[in-house]
Write a protein that holds these residues in place. Structure first.
Motif, PDB file in Angstrom:
ATOM      1  N   CYS A 103       0.824  -1.209   0.000  1.00  0.00           N
ATOM      2  CA  CYS A 103       0.000   0.000   0.000  1.00  0.00           C
ATOM      3  C   CYS A 103       0.859   1.260   0.000  1.00  0.00           C
ATOM      4  O   CYS A 103       1.534   1.554   0.995  1.00  0.00           O
ATOM      5  N   ALA A 115      -0.112   4.355   0.240  1.00  0.00           N
ATOM      6  CA  ALA A 115      -0.591   5.315   1.237  1.00  0.00           C
ATOM      7  C   ALA A 115      -0.063   4.974   2.619  1.00  0.00           C
ATOM      8  O   ALA A 115       0.380   5.858   3.368  1.00  0.00           O
ATOM      9  N   ALA A 116      -0.108   3.692   2.988  1.00  0.00           N
ATOM     10  CA  ALA A 116       0.403   3.287   4.294  1.00  0.00           C
ATOM     11  C   ALA A 116       1.902   3.541   4.390  1.00  0.00           C
ATOM     12  O   ALA A 116       2.403   3.972   5.440  1.00  0.00           O
ATOM     13  N   CYS A 125      -4.158   3.515   7.008  1.00  0.00           N
ATOM     14  CA  CYS A 125      -5.032   2.539   6.351  1.00  0.00           C
ATOM     15  C   CYS A 125      -4.498   1.112   6.501  1.00  0.00           C
ATOM     16  O   CYS A 125      -4.936   0.376   7.394  1.00  0.00           O
ATOM     17  N   CYS A 126      -3.567   0.709   5.666  1.00  0.00           N
ATOM     18  CA  CYS A 126      -3.133  -0.700   5.574  1.00  0.00           C
ATOM     19  C   CYS A 126      -1.942  -0.958   6.491  1.00  0.00           C
ATOM     20  O   CYS A 126      -0.799  -1.117   6.040  1.00  0.00           O
ATOM     21  N   SER A 177      -5.477  -6.758  -2.673  1.00  0.00           N
ATOM     22  CA  SER A 177      -5.772  -5.369  -3.031  1.00  0.00           C
ATOM     23  C   SER A 177      -7.011  -5.335  -3.917  1.00  0.00           C
ATOM     24  O   SER A 177      -7.419  -6.339  -4.497  1.00  0.00           O
ATOM     25  N   VAL A 180      -6.142   9.600   1.985  1.00  0.00           N
ATOM     26  CA  VAL A 180      -6.533   9.108   3.305  1.00  0.00           C
ATOM     27  C   VAL A 180      -5.833   9.954   4.363  1.00  0.00           C
ATOM     28  O   VAL A 180      -4.841  10.636   4.079  1.00  0.00           O
ATOM     29  N   CYS A 188      -4.336   4.368  -1.657  1.00  0.00           N
ATOM     30  CA  CYS A 188      -4.468   3.178  -0.826  1.00  0.00           C
ATOM     31  C   CYS A 188      -4.751   1.983  -1.729  1.00  0.00           C
ATOM     32  O   CYS A 188      -5.424   2.112  -2.753  1.00  0.00           O
ATOM     33  N   GLN A 211      -6.576  -0.640  -1.016  1.00  0.00           N
ATOM     34  CA  GLN A 211      -7.812  -1.364  -0.723  1.00  0.00           C
ATOM     35  C   GLN A 211      -8.911  -1.193  -1.772  1.00  0.00           C
ATOM     36  O   GLN A 211      -9.538  -2.182  -2.163  1.00  0.00           O
ATOM     37  N   THR A 214      -4.859  -5.157   6.767  1.00  0.00           N
ATOM     38  CA  THR A 214      -5.033  -4.381   7.987  1.00  0.00           C
ATOM     39  C   THR A 214      -5.114  -5.334   9.175  1.00  0.00           C
ATOM     40  O   THR A 214      -5.296  -6.541   9.011  1.00  0.00           O
TER      41      THR A 214
END
Length: 450
Positions: free
Chosen positions: A79, A81-82, A88-89, A136, A154, A167, A169, A435
């Motif tokens: 991820c 973003a994480a 998030c993840c 994903s 996010v 992200c 997800q 997560t």
């Protein structure tokens, strides 16, 4: 360590050995007698962790900076973003099978520590929803926030700051639609992919209430209260798609409002429906026309599963959200054995069951103050001790509890176990891959039932 000694490790980088998972997604390590809750770690690893938050008590929080000895379960994070700090993840660096094993350990630990009971098999297995093991693109319902440049992203962990990296997800079709919607700056954005392939995008003013409670639990509670206070004044505006989303489970079709609750994982609704249906069909000592309560029933997916298990069942779906209940009524209302009630569960248990009637093909049947089978799927905070105490005495055969949070599930189930109920099954569902979030399904039988 003196009780008057001031401790602040904020900013320090410490070398520690990770011991195991904690409820909430972090991992436990220890240094000089203090607990460090580590984000980005994994059981057995030797790491360097930077302390981000030190309240000066017996614990602090930090983020893994360097992995000195890696676990076999560590994989390349999936991820972006994480990796950029998004909240998030948080387990995208953990192999799926390892993550499920760790989630099962958390469920078992919460059962013993909070619920004061042991899982039937000692350990808790965690299922892949309907065998759908994708890492994903599994999320069909997702939210974003736009920054001052109108870019969706996010929020950073424990912050209102926006991380614009994507992200992993959401289904890519949802993200593409949100990116193309042009909803403007400082907006909360909701993207939903219907089971007919239609993408719906809605948006509203972002919640700017930044008040915080003291401590993690109070912080979550304060955030929940703030959202409840402001949601009514922040109505959704549609940017793409219609106001109703098509959903399907088995042969049934629902039309639910775009902002109504539905399982986020594309395979979760069918998975839970199958689990609940099997548990209803196997309930001990019930007749061919049992009384079934589907509490916190949403759109009535579990009520429908109960109908498939018992063609003669008399089912009451209880839900407080009007949009979800309307969807349940429109989909299931033609079935004379299914009755929908708009009510809080507490109110229903106080006054709803006794003296009401359900329509059947043979006329109106009185509903007693007890049910043969109860299904409940409460929000993350759980049903609560008073509700579980009532259900312990108002249910004749079986209770099936679908829990969003290991701690609240353990507390709720513990009430039943302490009242003599027998825990037949406890399993987890990996409904949020990448997560730490794991959901649980508990099946319990009334005292004396076999």
């Amino acid at each position: 360590m003196s009780t008057h000694e001031t401790i602040d490790w904020t900013g320090q980088v410490l070398e520690v050995r990770i011991e195991g998972p904690a409820h909430g997604g972090e991992f436990v390590a220890r240094h000089d007698g203090r607990v460090i809750f580590c984000r980005g770690g994994l059981t057995g690893e030797r790491v360097e962790v930077r302390v981000d938050d030190d309240p000066g008590r017996g614990f602090c929080r930090g983020t893994v900076q360097t992995v000195i000895e890696a676990s076999d379960g560590r994989v390349e994070p999936t991820c972006p973003a994480a990796a950029a700090g998004g909240g998030c993840c948080d387990w995208s660096h953990i192999a799926p099978a390892t993550a499920r094993d760790l989630a099962g350990r958390v469920l078992a630990e919460q059962a013993g520590r909070i619920g004061r009971f042991e899982p039937p098999h000692g350990t808790v297995a965690v299922d892949v929803p309907a065998g759908d093991d994708t890492r994903s693109g599994w999320r069909t319902v997702a939210r974003w926030f736009t920054d001052d440049d109108a870019r969706p992203g996010v929020r950073r962990l424990r912050s209102r700051e926006i991380v614009s990296q994507p992200c992993s997800q959401p289904d890519p079709r949802v993200l593409d639609a949100v990116l193309g919607a042009g909803v403007g700056r400082r907006r909360e954005v909701l993207g939903v992919l219907g089971d007919d392939g239609t993408v719906h995008v809605a948006h509203r003013a972002a919640d700017t209430d930044v008040r915080r409670g003291r401590g993690r639990a109070s912080g979550r509670a304060a955030a929940t209260r703030a959202r409840a206070r402001t949601a009514a004044g922040r109505r959704w505006e549609l940017a793409l798609g219609g106001p109703m989303v098509e959903r399907r489970v088995g042969s049934r079709r629902w039309l639910v409002p775009v902002d109504a609750f539905w399982q986020a994982h594309r395979s979760a609704a069918s998975h839970y429906s199958d689990l609940v249906g099997a548990a209803v069909a196997d309930a001990p000592g019930v007749s061919t026309d049992p009384v079934v309560w589907d509490l916190y029933g949403g759109a009535g997916v579990f009520g429908a599963a109960a109908r498939d298990a018992f063609a003669g069942a008399h089912i009451t779906v209880v839900e407080s959200a009007q949009g979800s209940l309307t969807a349940a009524t429109e989909t299931l209302g033609a079935d004379a054995g299914i009755h929908t009630v708009r009510s809080r569960v507490e109110t229903f248990l106080e006054s709803g069951p006794t003296g009401t009637t359900q329509s059947t093909e043979d006329g109106a049947r009185p509903v007693s103050g007890a049910a043969d089978i109860v299904i409940l799927d409460p929000p993350r905070g759980g049903a609560g001790i008073p509700v579980m105490q009532v259900l312990a005495s108002a249910t004749r055969s079986r209770i099936i509890h679908v829990g969003c949070d290991p701690a609240s599930l353990a507390r709720d189930v513990g009430v039943l176990v302490s009242a003599g109920w027998q825990l037949r099954d406890l399993r987890g569902v990996a409904a949020f891959p990448g997560t730490h979030h794991v959901e649980g399904v508990a099946v319990l039988d009334a005292p004396g039932r076999t």
